[in-house]
Each structure stands twice: as structure tokens, then as C-alpha cells.
Scaffold this active site. Structure first.
Site, mmCIF file in Angstrom:
data_model
loop_
_atom_site.group_PDB
_atom_site.id
_atom_site.type_symbol
_atom_site.label_atom_id
_atom_site.label_comp_id
_atom_site.label_asym_id
_atom_site.label_seq_id
_atom_site.Cartn_x
_atom_site.Cartn_y
_atom_site.Cartn_z
ATOM 1 N N LYS A 14 -25.257 2.711 1.776
ATOM 2 C CA LYS A 14 -24.860 3.821 2.628
ATOM 3 C C LYS A 14 -23.770 4.671 1.991
ATOM 4 C CE LYS A 14 -27.843 3.043 5.837
ATOM 5 N NZ LYS A 14 -28.960 3.991 6.015
ATOM 6 N N ASP A 17 -45.104 2.756 3.799
ATOM 7 C CA ASP A 17 -43.881 2.115 3.325
ATOM 8 C C ASP A 17 -43.162 3.116 2.431
ATOM 9 O OD1 ASP A 17 -41.889 0.644 2.075
ATOM 10 O OD2 ASP A 17 -43.149 -1.131 1.798
ATOM 11 N N GLY A 31 -34.065 2.394 7.362
ATOM 12 C CA GLY A 31 -33.028 1.532 6.801
ATOM 13 C C GLY A 31 -33.147 0.119 7.325
ATOM 14 N N TYR A 60 -25.574 -3.428 2.134
ATOM 15 C CA TYR A 60 -25.764 -2.321 3.071
ATOM 16 C C TYR A 60 -24.702 -1.237 2.858
ATOM 17 C CZ TYR A 60 -26.395 0.045 7.580
ATOM 18 O OH TYR A 60 -26.617 0.980 8.570
ATOM 19 N N LEU A 107 -21.192 -11.698 -0.350
ATOM 20 C CA LEU A 107 -21.652 -11.561 -1.733
ATOM 21 C C LEU A 107 -21.852 -12.922 -2.382
ATOM 22 C CD1 LEU A 107 -22.356 -9.720 -4.082
ATOM 23 C CD2 LEU A 107 -19.922 -9.713 -4.707
ATOM 24 N N ALA A 108 -20.995 -13.889 -2.056
ATOM 25 C CA ALA A 108 -21.098 -15.224 -2.657
ATOM 26 C C ALA A 108 -22.410 -15.913 -2.289
ATOM 27 C CB ALA A 108 -19.916 -16.093 -2.219
ATOM 28 N N ASN A 166 -34.156 8.422 7.806
ATOM 29 C CA ASN A 166 -33.552 7.497 8.760
ATOM 30 C C ASN A 166 -33.901 6.042 8.479
ATOM 31 O OD1 ASN A 166 -32.378 6.762 11.544
ATOM 32 N ND2 ASN A 166 -34.489 6.029 11.680
#
Length: 441
Positions: free
Chosen positions: A350, A258, A283, A346, A290-291, A281
Site C-alpha cells: 500500500k 484474476d 486487494g 500489506y 516478518l519473522a 480496488n
């Protein structure tokens, strides 16, 4: 997942119907295969302004691509040297060189062909030169959206001798760059020692790929193995069966770890004391607006996608596990550049990869002799995108200049170019592999 629309438009009824209805007509892209390793046709070398690179570039192009011709019938690639563009007058020569190409593109550039424009760094002392060179960026990105039939257009800014761009030109003037278009790539000073064998440039080098068991990671592992690398393949213990099967097929070492565990870097060092290439790599996604996003969904994505990259990279650099002349290639995403509804976690992770890349690159090169770059995939055909609802999936596929989704191998080929021993002059770059997505910069 198969792109049925792309396949349909390749048939006679499909071409007729899509033309009548004014629908997109994506072309089957020419990707690298052992049977077709090069573009189909010659290379045309053009110049705008009085370049001091003409002879050097001509010799370089003779080594990197198809046969170079002063004039060619339907070339597979066009390289325009615009490094001497310094104002409006010489910018007009860019128009003069490529206007005839655009007027008869079906006859002047083969399908899946390439147009590469070479530019110069923007001057801090001459705002006329800076304006003209910046203009090339808008020109290239616009032409990429006009050119059609799987053709791509890229701008390469070269600081210093053009020989530093050899690995970049070899990549861009080959089928390996099929899904890279509308990009601006900067090439500066750096180690560009040519490999003994350009067909197996990673021979004798060791690479670690995280998240390697499937999808993009699996494709990266396959391409690096093709290029001669010894591989350490890392993924979570729950993917151990797939990981070991891939390792057996590629004669690699499986490392079920992990990447977020506190001892991940130590276990990597135990498995491989000296490492030449580190490909981040691994991911995950945990999408919600968001709410509706609880703190644990936020934290999990940031831990895997960004925190693990930061901590592992720091530890492997500090321990000297990453050898001088090494390469770090991280995986960002156009979601991090353009944003995406329901993906604040995400996209943040990124975008963080892009920030890490640009900040660490000069320091890592100066202190450790290691380059740091990132790939930013767009819509790539994987099991994850196959689960996206139909209409959203189709929008993702079509909203780029090539009118189709990319394949994992497209990301893998770009990663292999950045991992190349002769790519030491490419540093701090975030290269989108997105078919020139209509979203993002």
C-alpha cells in the site's frame, strides 16, 4: 458490523454515562442520502489577509454549497480563505477568524459541519510565506482533533484560480465527505470542465472497478452508478456469483478475471475498448509478523495489491484504452503510511501505491491527459474488520478524531470525487479516508 457503542452513546442513558465516565462520545455522521443530499445549514465565508480571490470565491461558494452568509447562526460550514497568509501577522488573522468559532463551537458550527481552510502553495522564494502556509497544516490537523461532534476540518492548497477547486469544494462541503478530516489537498492547474449535470457527473463515462464483488469495491460500484457511469465490474472467478448479481442490479458488465493473470489488461481492453475511469480496488491480506512470514505470503500480497496495479495501468495507458480526460484512482491504506504490526507485506504494497501515484501522476497527465490519485482508507466497517479481535477492533474504531469506524461508502464517495470530470486539477494526491486517524501523517 454494527457499532454498538456508537449506537449506545446516541441514547440518553449512553450520553449520561459516557459524560460521567469521560468516555468518547462519537456522533452519528451525516452521510449523503437522496433525502438529505446537503448539509443542514448555511455557509459562512471568512478571510485572513487581503485575498485577491474574495469575489471569485464568493461566487464559487454560492454555486457549491448551502446559502452563503456574511454572518450566520450556527452555519453548517465555514470556509476561511487564508491564501493571502504570508507571515506571522496574517497568520494571527486565522486565529482571529476561528477563535470565536472554537470558543462556542456548539453554537457556531452544526454537528457534522465542515471547516475548510484555503491555503496557497509554499513559496520557494519567500521563506516567511512558506512558514506561514505550512503552519496552516498543523493548525488544521490540530483543530480537527478538537472540534468534535462529527465536524471535519480540511486544508485545500489552491494554485491559480480558485475555480479549479470547484469539484473539491463541492465534495468537502457536502455529506459525501463525512469521514475525510485533517487532510491537506493540493489543487493545481488542470481540466475542470463542469459536467452537464452535477447530480450525474459521470453520465456518458465508462468506469472499471476491480475487486468489485463485495465490500468497498461494491460500494464504489454503487456510487459510480448513482453518478451515471457505465460500469465494468471485475473480480476473481471464484467471486463470479456475487459479481454477476451486483452487475445485474447496477445494469453493469461482469468481468470475472484474476487481475494478476498475464492477459488481464488484454481481457479488459477486449471488454471495453475505451475507458474513462480505472479504479484499482482489488486487494488481499496475508498477515503475519516478518519473522513468521514465508516468501509465498509476501509475494501473493505484493502481486495482487501492487504488481497487478503497475502492470495493468502501464498496459492500459500504453494501449490508449484509458481515454484523455480519464481518471485512475488506486486504493492505498493508512497501514502503508503509518505501518502496522503483522502487515509488512500489506503495508509495503500500500505504500507502493502511494509511490506509484505521486510518480506517475505528472507523467500520465502530460502524456495521456489522465490524472492519478489514491484513497487511503483507515478503519472501515467490512467483513474483514469484523473478524478482528474485539479489543483491537474497538481501538481501531476509536483512534481517530471522529471516534468511529468508517463505512465502505465513505471510500466510495471519495473515489467518485477523484473520478469526477471536473477534478482534473486534483492529481498525485493520496487522500486518507480515516476520520483523521491518530496514526500516520
Amino acid at each position: 458490523m454494527a457499532d454498538r457503542y456508537l449506537n449506545f452513546t446516541g441514547t440518553a442513558p449512553g450520553r449520561f454515562l459516557t459524560r460521567r465516565l469521560g468516555l468518547p462520545q462519537p456522533a452519528q455522521l451525516h452521510r449523503w442520502t437522496p433525502e438529505r443530499p446537503a448539509l443542514d445549514g448555511a455557509l459562512l465565508h471568512l478571510t485572513a489577509g487581503e485575498s485577491g480571490h474574495t469575489a471569485e470565491l464568493a461566487g464559487l461558494l454560492a454555486r457549491t454549497g448551502p446559502d452563503v452568509r456574511a454572518a450566520a447562526e450556527r452555519p453548517a460550514a465555514i470556509v476561511l480563505d487564508a491564501t493571502a497568509v504570508t507571515g506571522i501577522a496574517t497568520l494571527a488573522e486565522v486565529h482571529a477568524a476561528l477563535h470565536p468559532v472554537a470558543r462556542s463551537v456548539a453554537r457556531s458550527v452544526a454537528p457534522s459541519g465542515r471547516i475548510v481552510v484555503l491555503g496557497a502553495p509554499l513559496s520557494r522564494d519567500d521563506h516567511h510565506q512558506a512558514a506561514a502556509q505550512q503552519a496552516l497544516e498543523g493548525f488544521v490537523r490540530s483543530l480537527g482533533k478538537e472540534i468534535g461532534r462529527g465536524r471535519t476540518v480540511t486544508l485545500v492548497r489552491v494554485e491559480g484560480p480558485v475555480a479549479a477547486a470547484e469539484s473539491t469544494l463541492r465534495f468537502l462541503l457536502s455529506p459525501k465527505s463525512a469521514y475525510v478530516s485533517g487532510q491537506v489537498i493540493e489543487v493545481a492547474a488542470g481540466d475542470t470542465t463542469a459536467p452537464a449535470d452535477w447530480a450525474r457527473p459521470l453520465a456518458g463515462r465508462t468506469a472499471l472497478v476491480t475487486g468489485a464483488a463485495r465490500g468497498i469495491g461494491e460500494a464504489v460500484a454503487e456510487v459510480l452508478a448513482r453518478d451515471g457511469a457505465r460500469l465494468i465490474l471485475l473480480d476473481v472467478p471464484s467471486a463470479q456469483a456475487d459479481l454477476e448479481a451486483l452487475a445485474a442490479r447496477l445494469d453493469a458488465t461482469a468481468l470475472p478475471v484474476d487481475i494478476t493473470s498475464p492477459d488481464a489488461a488484454e481481457r479488459i481492453t477486449d471488454a471495453v475498448p475505451a475507458l474513462d475511469t480505472l479504479v484499482h480496488n482489488a486487494g488481499i491480506t496475508r498477515d503475519r509478523t516478518l519473522a513468521r512470514m514465508p516468501a509465498d505470503r509476501w509475494a501473493t500480497v505484493l502481486d495482487v495489491n501492487l504488481a497487478s496495479v503497475l502492470t495493468t495501468t502501464d498496459a492500459l495507458l500504453e494501449s490508449g484504452t484509458l481515454s484523455r480526460g480519464g481518471r485512475i484512482v488506486a486504493t492505498a491504506s493508512i497501514a502503508g503510511l503509518a505501518g502496522n504490526a503483522g502487515q509488512t507485506n500489506y503495508a509495503a504494497s500500500k505504500a507502493g501505491i502511494a509511490g506509484l501515484t505521486r510518480s506517475l501522476a505528472p507523467k500520465a497527465l502530460a502524456e495521456h491527459g489522465v490524472t492519478v490519485n489514491a484513497v487511503a482508507p483507515g478503519f472501515i466497517e467490512t467483513k474483514m474488520t469484523a473478524a478482528v479481535p474485539l479489543f483491537i477492533r474497538e481501538a481501531g474504531r476509536r483512534m481517530n478524531s471522529l471516534g468511529q469506524g468508517g463505512l465502505p461508502v465513505d471510500v466510495a464517495e471519495t473515489t467518485a470525487w477523484l473520478a469526477h470530470p471536473a477534478s482534473g486539477a486534483v492529481n498525485g494526491q493520496v487522500v486518507r479516508v480515516c476520520g483523521q486517524s491518530l496514526l500516520g501523517a
